[in-house]
Design a protein around this motif. Structure first.
Motif, mmCIF file in Angstrom:
data_model
loop_
_atom_site.group_PDB
_atom_site.id
_atom_site.type_symbol
_atom_site.label_atom_id
_atom_site.label_comp_id
_atom_site.label_asym_id
_atom_site.label_seq_id
_atom_site.Cartn_x
_atom_site.Cartn_y
_atom_site.Cartn_z
ATOM 1 N N GLY A 207 -22.068 -12.610 -4.284
ATOM 2 C CA GLY A 207 -21.793 -12.313 -5.676
ATOM 3 C C GLY A 207 -20.410 -11.755 -5.927
ATOM 4 O O GLY A 207 -20.027 -11.514 -7.075
ATOM 5 N N ALA A 208 -19.638 -11.534 -4.877
ATOM 6 C CA ALA A 208 -18.281 -11.024 -5.031
ATOM 7 C C ALA A 208 -17.360 -12.105 -5.581
ATOM 8 O O ALA A 208 -17.639 -13.295 -5.443
ATOM 9 N N ASP A 209 -16.278 -11.689 -6.196
ATOM 10 C CA ASP A 209 -15.353 -12.659 -6.774
ATOM 11 C C ASP A 209 -14.271 -13.075 -5.778
ATOM 12 O O ASP A 209 -13.224 -13.584 -6.163
ATOM 13 N N TYR A 210 -14.510 -12.856 -4.501
ATOM 14 C CA TYR A 210 -13.609 -13.322 -3.448
ATOM 15 C C TYR A 210 -14.469 -13.660 -2.228
ATOM 16 O O TYR A 210 -15.625 -13.243 -2.131
ATOM 17 N N ALA A 211 -13.913 -14.420 -1.306
ATOM 18 C CA ALA A 211 -14.692 -14.923 -0.174
ATOM 19 C C ALA A 211 -14.951 -13.830 0.852
ATOM 20 O O ALA A 211 -14.025 -13.161 1.314
ATOM 21 N N ILE A 212 -16.209 -13.660 1.191
ATOM 22 C CA ILE A 212 -16.614 -12.719 2.239
ATOM 23 C C ILE A 212 -17.543 -13.464 3.195
ATOM 24 O O ILE A 212 -18.564 -14.012 2.776
ATOM 25 N N GLU A 213 -17.178 -13.484 4.466
ATOM 26 C CA GLU A 213 -18.026 -14.122 5.468
ATOM 27 C C GLU A 213 -19.102 -13.134 5.911
ATOM 28 O O GLU A 213 -18.829 -11.940 6.090
ATOM 29 N N VAL A 214 -20.317 -13.625 6.097
ATOM 30 C CA VAL A 214 -21.431 -12.782 6.544
ATOM 31 C C VAL A 214 -21.928 -13.314 7.882
ATOM 32 O O VAL A 214 -22.343 -14.473 7.988
ATOM 33 N N VAL A 215 -21.859 -12.454 8.894
ATOM 34 C CA VAL A 215 -22.246 -12.836 10.251
ATOM 35 C C VAL A 215 -23.367 -11.917 10.725
ATOM 36 O O VAL A 215 -23.216 -10.691 10.712
ATOM 37 N N GLY A 216 -24.464 -12.514 11.127
ATOM 38 C CA GLY A 216 -25.577 -11.747 11.661
ATOM 39 C C GLY A 216 -25.477 -11.596 13.168
ATOM 40 O O GLY A 216 -24.831 -12.398 13.846
ATOM 41 N N VAL A 217 -26.129 -10.555 13.693
ATOM 42 C CA VAL A 217 -26.110 -10.279 15.129
ATOM 43 C C VAL A 217 -27.531 -10.030 15.619
ATOM 44 O O VAL A 217 -28.258 -9.217 15.038
ATOM 45 N N GLU A 218 -27.909 -10.749 16.672
ATOM 46 C CA GLU A 218 -29.191 -10.512 17.319
ATOM 47 C C GLU A 218 -28.989 -10.276 18.810
ATOM 48 O O GLU A 218 -28.017 -10.762 19.395
ATOM 49 N N ALA A 219 -29.910 -9.537 19.419
ATOM 50 C CA ALA A 219 -29.904 -9.385 20.873
ATOM 51 C C ALA A 219 -30.267 -10.724 21.513
ATOM 52 O O ALA A 219 -31.115 -11.455 21.006
ATOM 53 N N GLU A 220 -29.624 -11.049 22.634
ATOM 54 C CA GLU A 220 -29.913 -12.297 23.335
ATOM 55 C C GLU A 220 -31.385 -12.417 23.711
ATOM 56 O O GLU A 220 -31.927 -13.520 23.772
ATOM 57 N N LEU A 221 -32.044 -11.288 23.942
ATOM 58 C CA LEU A 221 -33.450 -11.313 24.338
ATOM 59 C C LEU A 221 -34.382 -11.610 23.167
ATOM 60 O O LEU A 221 -35.529 -12.004 23.378
ATOM 61 N N TYR A 222 -33.914 -11.419 21.925
ATOM 62 C CA TYR A 222 -34.759 -11.637 20.744
ATOM 63 C C TYR A 222 -34.022 -12.441 19.671
ATOM 64 O O TYR A 222 -33.724 -11.927 18.594
ATOM 65 N N PRO A 223 -33.730 -13.717 19.937
ATOM 66 C CA PRO A 223 -32.999 -14.556 18.978
ATOM 67 C C PRO A 223 -33.917 -15.208 17.942
ATOM 68 O O PRO A 223 -33.827 -16.407 17.690
ATOM 69 N N SER A 224 -34.802 -14.447 17.338
ATOM 70 C CA SER A 224 -35.837 -15.036 16.485
ATOM 71 C C SER A 224 -35.275 -15.672 15.220
ATOM 72 O O SER A 224 -35.665 -16.781 14.854
ATOM 73 N N MET A 225 -34.364 -14.993 14.529
ATOM 74 C CA MET A 225 -33.783 -15.585 13.326
ATOM 75 C C MET A 225 -32.865 -16.749 13.685
ATOM 76 O O MET A 225 -32.824 -17.760 12.971
ATOM 77 N N TYR A 226 -32.150 -16.625 14.784
ATOM 78 C CA TYR A 226 -31.308 -17.720 15.262
ATOM 79 C C TYR A 226 -32.165 -18.967 15.497
ATOM 80 O O TYR A 226 -31.801 -20.078 15.095
ATOM 81 N N ASN A 227 -33.311 -18.769 16.137
ATOM 82 C CA ASN A 227 -34.235 -19.893 16.360
ATOM 83 C C ASN A 227 -34.701 -20.502 15.046
ATOM 84 O O ASN A 227 -34.731 -21.721 14.883
ATOM 85 N N ARG A 228 -35.086 -19.637 14.114
ATOM 86 C CA ARG A 228 -35.642 -20.109 12.847
ATOM 87 C C ARG A 228 -34.608 -20.922 12.069
ATOM 88 O O ARG A 228 -34.938 -21.980 11.508
ATOM 89 N N VAL A 229 -33.398 -20.451 12.029
ATOM 90 C CA VAL A 229 -32.363 -21.108 11.232
ATOM 91 C C VAL A 229 -31.824 -22.367 11.915
ATOM 92 O O VAL A 229 -31.542 -23.372 11.262
ATOM 93 N N ASN A 230 -31.717 -22.320 13.245
ATOM 94 C CA ASN A 230 -31.078 -23.425 13.973
ATOM 95 C C ASN A 230 -32.068 -24.398 14.608
ATOM 96 O O ASN A 230 -31.657 -25.385 15.221
#
Length: 418
Positions: A207-230
């Motif tokens: 919602g910002a009026d300029y570009a902001i990159e958003v990067v998530g971080v997960e532990a290698e042992l629990y890549p659950s969101m990484y799995n779900r998205v990819n």
């Protein structure tokens, strides 16, 4: 910070369940009841990582975690009837304490269901905030199922730790404050467990009026969101330092929001998490749990990914067991060469240990512990192994000691950490 409410839609045009307006209202709702934690530049970490690093100290909340924000935003929207009946949650971590604390402040009865194996310190802390704690089951799933049964039986309001629009909107207030304090931030690095925090913060970023990159971080042992998205199927298991984000199944709402709003997810190793916890204590003099250090761990492990960016890192929690923290710090000292265990082969005769100790004295290396091993060894009966734990100034100082021992004819090896 200017917002564009139309940005809170999916690519299909369907509105997302949380908008910038929701987060803005949540901020007005809770801002005088939570700590306005600082967002401060770390010049040392910036030099170390190659990025300009700003830290958001959410570990300075009263319960030492950002979880208060979502819990409070939910509590403040309950009807009088719902408040009277009370709230319930399943949690063995920061959500339990955040909900219990604010429910107690507001006079709302709170029940927290925890697995039976929850550390007693977490049970005690949650009870200390006025909640009724019920120990049920051996796993979080069992505790969660029991909480849902009690919800139906007693008419409680269930407050989910992450998969609830009210909770997500509350967590988004972290980004509102960060970008108000430092509009120059062009990248937000956010730990992901169930996905509530990054969903709320990504809503604000989009919602910002300029570009902001958003990067998530997960532990290698629990890549659950990484799995779900990819669409991957990497295992989610093991003992991770980042227990606060060790989630096997992310939320349905949060997965949808992460898929639409988050630019990237990176994975970090246990070693990077340990290094980040240690650096934050040494450099910033702040105690952060493993999950809270995940953002910095990402910068340390993937420096090229963030080099030259102005990065906002959320220190999302500071609830770490003191014994575990001590282990992390000692392991870091060992990796840097300041602590070491040397394994030395000696002859079993008078003066053998004395002669070795003289070399330690000559090299000015401090001996901490000595372990003699005569029985459980493959050496001949007249041989022995001695492990000596010692303290040096740095790696070069330690290497000098090893060289001196070998020059004196001793067989020396270093007992390495994993």
């Amino acid at each position: 910070m200017a917002t564009q409410l139309a940005s809170s839609t999916q690519a299909s045009g369907t509105p997302l369940p949380v908008t910038c307006a929701d987060v803005a209202m949540a901020h007005r709702r809770i801002e005088d009841q939570v700590v306005r934690t600082p967002t401060l530049i770390s010049r040392t970490l910036s030099q170390l990582t190659g990025a300009t690093v700003y830290l958001k100290f959410e570990n300075l909340q009263f319960t030492a975690a950002y979880k208060e924000r979502g819990a409070l935003n939910t509590l403040l929207q309950l009807s009088d009837e719902a408040r009277a009946k009370g709230v319930i949650a399943a949690s063995a971590g920061n959500h339990a304490q955040g909900l219990a604390y604010h429910a107690n402040r507001l006079g709302v009865p709170a029940t927290i269901v925890m697995p039976r194996n929850t550390p007693i310190v977490k049970v005690t802390q949650t009870k200390g905030h006025g909640a009724t704690v019920i120990l049920e089951g051996e796993t979080f799933d069992a505790a969660y199922a029991h909480a849902r049964v009690l919800e139906a039986e007693h008419g409680y309001t269930f407050v989910h730790p992450f998969d609830d629009p009210r909770v997500i909107a509350g967590t988004g207030t972290v980004a509102v404050e960060m970008l108000a304090d430092v509009p120059a931030i062009d990248t937000l690095v956010v730990p992901i467990g169930g996905g509530g925090l990054i969903s709320g913060m990504a809503t604000v970023a989009r919602g910002a009026d300029y570009a902001i990159e958003v990067v998530g971080v997960e532990a290698e042992l629990y890549p659950s969101m990484y799995n779900r998205v990819n669409g991957t199927q990497m295992p989610c298991a093991g003992d991770t330092l980042a227990e606060g984000i060790a989630v096997k199944e992310p939320g349905g709402i949060t997965s949808m929001m992460v898929r639409e709003l988050v630019d990237d997810i990176v994975l970090v190793s246990e070693r990077s998490l340990e290094e980040a916890v240690s650096l934050l204590l040494q450099i910033e003099k702040t105690v952060v749990e493993g999950a809270g250090a995940a953002g910095l761990a990402a910068l340390l492990q993937h420096p090229d990914r963030f080099k030259g960016r102005t990065v906002g890192v959320v220190l999302c929690g500071g609830n770490i067991d003191t014994r575990l923290l001590a282990n992390v710090l000692l392991r870091d000292l060992a990796r840097s060469g300041r602590l070491a265990r040397l394994r030395i082969r000696l002859q079993d005769q008078p003066g053998a240990l004395f002669n070795v100790a003289r070399i330690f004295d000559q090299e000015r290396v401090n001996i901490i512990e000595v372990y003699h091993q005569r029985v459980f060894t493959t050496l001949p009966a007249k041989g022995l192994i001695t492990d000596i734990e010692c303290e040096a100034r740095d790696r070069a100082h330690l290497d000098g000691l090893v060289t001196a021992l070998r020059d004196a004819g001793y067989e020396v090896s270093t007992v390495e950490l994993a």
